[in-house]
Design an enzyme around this catalytic site. Structure first.
Site, PDB file in Angstrom:
ATOM      1  N   CYS A 163      64.595 -65.385  12.434  1.00  8.33           N
ATOM      2  CA  CYS A 163      65.681 -66.116  11.660  1.00  8.33           C
ATOM      3  C   CYS A 163      66.347 -66.855  12.568  1.00  8.33           C
ATOM      4  O   CYS A 163      66.971 -67.857  12.719  1.00  8.33           O
ATOM      5  CB  CYS A 163      66.264 -65.016  10.820  1.00  8.33           C
ATOM      6  SG  CYS A 163      65.206 -64.287   9.646  1.00  8.33           S
ATOM      7  N   CYS A 212      66.634 -59.958  12.286  1.00 11.28           N
ATOM      8  CA  CYS A 212      65.368 -60.941  12.255  1.00 11.28           C
ATOM      9  C   CYS A 212      65.300 -61.811  13.376  1.00 11.28           C
ATOM     10  O   CYS A 212      66.129 -62.739  13.179  1.00 11.28           O
ATOM     11  CB  CYS A 212      65.253 -61.365  10.984  1.00 11.28           C
ATOM     12  SG  CYS A 212      63.985 -62.907  10.846  1.00 11.28           S
TER      13      CYS A 212
END
Lengths: 108, 303
Positions: free
Chosen positions: A36, A33
């Protein structure tokens, strides 16, 4: 200074977050991700500033599916602020540092 | 040695990307530029504040001239979006929307900034409860469920196809698809259910997403909706490389005066590296990025 951002998994989630003696800010993330990764340094910075009063932690949803499922997480990054085992507030996505800091200040 | 190895790859063909291409290519670097000119913020603009252009000029014309200039130095243009980037060893690997792979010694990010929100009722309220802005991040949460993707371009089309590996049913809601022929063909022969000529009017649900209400009056029941407008942006393409963003908005990539990011060989120029969003700044940064990327690539090639 605290102990750095703590790694949480399904096994220690309850003891380290829900039963913690301090409020805890838990970042649900995964290695694939991008957003993230973008907020990870912000969590590190905030930990350096507020690590004495609040636990900063991250949980890799890839390895630990139970904790995120328990909180109905469907998007990452999601950052949840816990206090005394309860959810105080949460934010979803790569939100500004000031926004995350706003969460921290709710329990200071 | 990969057969598609370039010295300088540039994502985005607005003023920053074009100026970078001109400088890098004129220094004899092998340059490739990805992107679609109509996506540049400049494309529809009338420019009246750019040095040395006394009369108002159309952005579209500037972009066309810039491309020709870069092409005279042998820069190659590919009108495709990049959907994935990786760094392997010292090289950047780029995947286009048509599924081709290119490799480059350096990468300049100059794809600008674009809005990614739908701005419809229910969207803000249900973020993280079924509304997502990142297929790659969140597809895994929708195993066996029904989902919709909204968007007209490469991010939506590739996102919908990625979701096929996770969700039971995938709808793609779009006004009109604007993707390469190859991607269009792949999408049409896939199990993605394309709903065209309409758009999302409202996202329905109380605690979580229950469906979407479309402008054509139709209601589609879904467990999740992925908003994937335009092409993939900085967060999707660059964050996985480990690039540092500005902590206050996560919209801009941090650079130094050489337009270098924190990743060796990776540069950013133009709107993507912060305000002011002006053609003059974009051109200036593109110049700096192009020259420095070209030099970096030469050193890497000879090492």
């Amino acid at each position: 200074m605290g102990q750095g951002v703590l790694d949480i998994d399904d096994n220690n989630f309850e003891s380290e977050i829900l039963k913690a003696d301090k409020p805890a800010l838990l970042d649900f993330w995964a290695p694939w991700c991008g957003p993230c990764k973008a907020i990870a340094p912000v969590m590190d910075e905030l930990q350096e500033t507020y690590g004495d009063s609040i636990i900063f932690a991250r949980c890799n949803v890839d390895n630990s599916p139970n904790a995120p499922a328990q909180y109905g997480i469907r998007a990452i990054p999601t950052i949840i602020l816990f206090q005394n085992g309860n959810v105080v507030d949460q934010v979803v996505g790569a939100v500004p540092k000031s926004h995350i800091e706003g969460l921290v200040k709710k329990v200071l | 040695m990969p057969d598609k190895l370039y010295d300088v790859a540039i994502i985005g063909c607005g003023p920053a990307g074009l100026q970078a291409a001109i400088h890098a290519a004129s220094k004899k670097s092998k340059v490739i530029v990805f992107g679609k000119a109509r996506k540049s913020g400049l494309y529809k603009a009338h420019i009246a504040n750019y040095c040395c252009y006394e009369k108002v000029v159309l952005g579209k014309e500037i972009l066309e001239v810039g491309r020709k200039q870069a092409e005279t130095f042998d820069a190659i243009f590919l009108e495709e979006d990049i959907v994935r980037t990786r760094k392997e060893n010292d090289l950047f690997s780029l995947n286009t929307e048509s599924g081709e792979n290119f490799t480059s010694r350096t990468l300049i990010l100059s794809m600008g900034v674009a809005r990614n929100k739908l701005r419809v009722k229910g969207e803000k309220e249900l973020v993280g409860r079924g509304v997502s802005y990142c297929v790659d991040c969140d597809a895994n949460f929708y195993r066996g469920l029904e989902v919709a993707v909204v968007g007209n371009e490469s991010a939506a089309a590739t996102g919908a196809m990625t979701l096929l590996s996770f969700a039971k049913t995938v709808y793609l809601i779009c006004r009109k698809l604007m993707v390469t022929d190859m991607l269009y063909k792949d999408l049409r022969s896939s199990r993605v259910k394309v709903i065209e000529d309409t758009w999302v009017k409202e996202i329905i649900g109380t605690n979580e997403v229950e469906g979407v209400f479309l402008k054509n009056g139709e209601t589609v029941k879904v467990d999740g909706i992925f908003v994937e407008l335009g092409a993939k942006g900085a967060l999707e393409l660059a964050a996985n490389l480990g690039v540092i963003f500005d902590a206050e908005s996560f919209s801009f990539i941090e650079t130094n005066k050489k337009q270098e990011t924190n990743i060796p060989g990776l540069y950013a120029a133009g709107d993507i590296s912060g305000k002011p969003w002006q053609i003059a700044k974009a051109v200036g940064e593109g110049c700096v990025a192009g020259i420095n990327a070209s030099e970096y690539a030469k050193k890497l090639a000879s090492s």
